[in-house]
Design a protein around this motif. Structure first.
Motif, short mmCIF file in Angstrom:
data_model
loop_
_atom_site.label_atom_id
_atom_site.label_comp_id
_atom_site.label_asym_id
_atom_site.label_seq_id
_atom_site.Cartn_x
_atom_site.Cartn_y
_atom_site.Cartn_z
N SER A 107 0.80 -1.26 0.00
CA SER A 107 0.00 0.00 0.00
C SER A 107 0.82 1.29 0.00
O SER A 107 0.32 2.30 0.47
N ALA A 108 2.04 1.26 -0.52
CA ALA A 108 2.92 2.43 -0.35
C ALA A 108 2.75 3.53 -1.39
O ALA A 108 3.38 4.57 -1.28
N TYR A 109 1.90 3.33 -2.40
CA TYR A 109 1.80 4.30 -3.50
C TYR A 109 0.41 4.92 -3.56
O TYR A 109 -0.52 4.47 -2.89
N THR A 110 0.31 5.97 -4.44
CA THR A 110 -1.01 6.53 -4.76
C THR A 110 -1.15 6.51 -6.28
O THR A 110 -0.19 6.22 -6.99
N LEU A 111 -2.32 6.88 -6.72
CA LEU A 111 -2.58 6.87 -8.17
C LEU A 111 -1.64 7.84 -8.90
O LEU A 111 -1.41 7.68 -10.10
N GLU A 112 -1.11 8.81 -8.20
CA GLU A 112 -0.16 9.73 -8.84
C GLU A 112 1.13 9.04 -9.28
O GLU A 112 1.89 9.58 -10.07
N ASP A 113 1.37 7.85 -8.74
CA ASP A 113 2.58 7.10 -9.10
C ASP A 113 2.35 6.18 -10.30
O ASP A 113 3.13 5.25 -10.51
N VAL A 114 1.31 6.45 -11.06
CA VAL A 114 0.96 5.53 -12.15
C VAL A 114 2.14 5.26 -13.09
O VAL A 114 2.30 4.14 -13.60
N ALA A 115 3.02 6.26 -13.28
CA ALA A 115 4.17 6.09 -14.20
C ALA A 115 5.07 4.94 -13.75
O ALA A 115 5.61 4.20 -14.57
N VAL A 116 5.24 4.79 -12.43
CA VAL A 116 6.06 3.68 -11.89
C VAL A 116 5.45 2.35 -12.33
O VAL A 116 6.14 1.45 -12.81
N PHE A 117 4.14 2.25 -12.19
CA PHE A 117 3.49 0.98 -12.52
C PHE A 117 3.46 0.73 -14.02
O PHE A 117 3.53 -0.42 -14.46
N GLU A 118 3.41 1.80 -14.80
CA GLU A 118 3.47 1.61 -16.25
C GLU A 118 4.84 1.07 -16.65
O GLU A 118 4.95 0.24 -17.55
N GLU A 119 5.88 1.49 -15.95
CA GLU A 119 7.22 0.92 -16.23
C GLU A 119 7.28 -0.54 -15.79
O GLU A 119 7.82 -1.39 -16.49
N LEU A 120 6.75 -0.81 -14.61
CA LEU A 120 6.78 -2.20 -14.12
C LEU A 120 5.94 -3.12 -15.02
O LEU A 120 6.20 -4.33 -15.10
N ASP A 121 4.97 -2.53 -15.68
CA ASP A 121 4.09 -3.29 -16.57
C ASP A 121 4.86 -3.94 -17.72
O ASP A 121 4.37 -4.88 -18.34
N ASN A 122 6.06 -3.43 -18.01
CA ASN A 122 6.86 -4.00 -19.12
C ASN A 122 7.79 -5.11 -18.65
O ASN A 122 8.64 -5.56 -19.41
N GLN A 123 7.70 -5.50 -17.39
CA GLN A 123 8.69 -6.43 -16.83
C GLN A 123 8.19 -7.87 -16.68
O GLN A 123 8.77 -8.65 -15.93
N GLN A 124 7.13 -8.20 -17.38
CA GLN A 124 6.58 -9.58 -17.35
C GLN A 124 6.42 -10.08 -15.91
O GLN A 124 6.87 -11.17 -15.56
N LEU A 125 5.80 -9.26 -15.09
CA LEU A 125 5.55 -9.69 -13.71
C LEU A 125 4.30 -10.55 -13.66
O LEU A 125 3.36 -10.34 -14.44
N LEU A 126 4.30 -11.51 -12.73
CA LEU A 126 3.11 -12.34 -12.54
C LEU A 126 1.96 -11.48 -12.04
O LEU A 126 0.80 -11.69 -12.37
N LEU A 127 2.30 -10.53 -11.16
CA LEU A 127 1.29 -9.66 -10.57
C LEU A 127 1.97 -8.52 -9.80
O LEU A 127 3.17 -8.60 -9.49
N ILE A 128 1.18 -7.49 -9.54
CA ILE A 128 1.63 -6.38 -8.70
C ILE A 128 0.71 -6.39 -7.48
O ILE A 128 -0.50 -6.23 -7.61
#
Ligand code: NPG
Length: 369
Positions: free
Chosen positions: A191-212
């Motif tokens: 729970s450490a982020y807010t919706l303002e950090d969406v750019a971080v998650f968009e980068e992680l989205d390219n890393q073939q993660l099983l889940l966030i």
């Protein structure tokens, strides 16, 4: 089952290595151990509330208070027909799921022993061993993290979860991905982020993660749904899901596509079963979360994870990943295929080692009529 005696202990176990999450570093794991006696039989339970209110508002002290003042008096000296009956008895009280689940676990263990059945049999488990992974805390820097991942992969873990927090996310995931291109990998933000950090998650989205896992605040399903709409990677909720009702609502608004089930967080195995059933029917994958449990709580996790909907590896590692000395036997070991055997003895299927338990007990109280 007429409950004659309940013993409560606050225990502190030294972790083999410090465990850092977005909410702090733990050198020791504190929890409560419960013993419930009934007609010559004993049931054991573990309440996973920790020393600080970092993961949940509950702590070992609040859980002690709630158990000793409210929950224990509702069952002591009473005939408790089954686990449903136990929860009905607590119907007047709100919240404190971790405390509720700790006593519930001891009742399941007792019930299994009375019936001569293992917890996995009672819950409806379908497998003899469950796929597991390892959860690695935040390390000194990305290269230390890569080393730590390497050690666990070497030890046989085929799925790795890494903890992230703001400023310690994209670089770390990229570093691990570069060294382990095909490793099933997932991240947990607690729970450490807010919706303002969406750019971080968009980068992680390219890393073939099983889940966030649990990127945003625990009480914020709406923003999780907004974030999920921007990502391909499934969001998995942990802290946000305190009941089957929460799970249903989260799925309804696409706030997540995977759920981490921790019996403690949802008030016990009974509600954990309800979350499982709901997800199973909806085709939503679930996996068993971990709270750095002792061998007592880990036995319950293994039984839960043996249900058919647990299709992703759980945060259930071998005993030696956590503690040099555990308080229950046998210790759990990792099979070569990154699985752990589900206990088959009656109840939880583990024996508590009383000397070892005494050594880690800080405080103990016995409640009897
Ligand atoms: O293997 O039991 C384990 C640890 C899994 O990362 C893990 N647990 O947020 O899910 C979590 C985290 C945790 C541990 C949370 C301890 C709170 C206390």
């Amino acid at each position: 089952m007429k409950i004659e005696v309940i013993e409560l202990r606050h225990v502190r176990m030294r972790l083999r290595e410090p465990f850092e999450t977005s909410f702090g570093v733990e050198l020791d794991r504190d929890c409560l151990i419960l013993r419930v006696d009934c007609e010559g039989m004993t049931g054991w339970g573990e309440c996973v509330a920790g020393i600080t209110p970092g993961y949940s508002y509950e702590t070992t002290k609040t859980a002690w208070h709630i158990l000793s003042e409210f929950y224990i008096p509702t069952v002591l000296g009473r005939e408790v027909a089954d686990v449903e009956d136990y929860h009905r008895g607590l119907g007047a009280f709100k919240g404190h799921n971790l405390a509720r689940a700790g006593l519930e676990m001891a009742l399941w263990d007792l019930m299994g022993k009375v019936q001569g059945k293992s917890l996995t049999t009672i819950l409806g488990g379908v497998v003899e061993r469950v796929p597991v992974g390892v959860s690695i805390g935040i390390q000194q820097d990305p290269s230390a993290l890569v080393d730590a991942v390497g050690r666990y992969v070497e030890a046989g873990y085929r799925r790795v979860k890494i903890k992230i927090k703001p400023g310690r996310d994209v670089f770390e995931v990229e570093a691990v991905r570069k060294s382990f291109p095909d490793l099933p990998l997932q991240v947990d933000a607690n729970s450490a982020y807010t919706l303002e950090d969406v750019a971080v998650f968009e980068e992680l989205d390219n890393q073939q993660l099983l889940l966030i896992e649990q990127p945003l605040a625990e009480d914020d399903l709406i923003d999780h749904s907004r974030l999920q709409a921007r990502l391909q990677t499934p969001i998995c909720l942990d802290e946000s899901i305190l009941s089957a009702r929460h799970a249903r609502q989260a799925l309804e608004i696409d706030a997540c596509r995977v759920i981490n089930i921790k019996a403690g967080r949802v008030s016990g195995l009974l509600e954990g079963l309800a979350v499982h059933d709901l997800c199973y029917e909806a085709g939503v994958p679930v996996w068993c979360g971990g709270m750095l449990e002792t061998g007592i709580g880990r036995a319950a996790n293994l039984a839960l994870a043996s249900l058919p909907g647990f299709t992703l590896p759980g945060d259930i590692s071998a005993s030696d990943r956590y503690y040099a000395e555990d308080i229950a036997e046998p210790r759990f070991t990792l099979n070569p295929d990154s699985t752990i055997d589900v206990p088959t003895g009656s109840g939880l299927g583990v024996e508590v080692v009383s000397d070892a338990l005494d050594r880690v007990t800080l405080h103990r109280e016995v409640y009897k009529l």
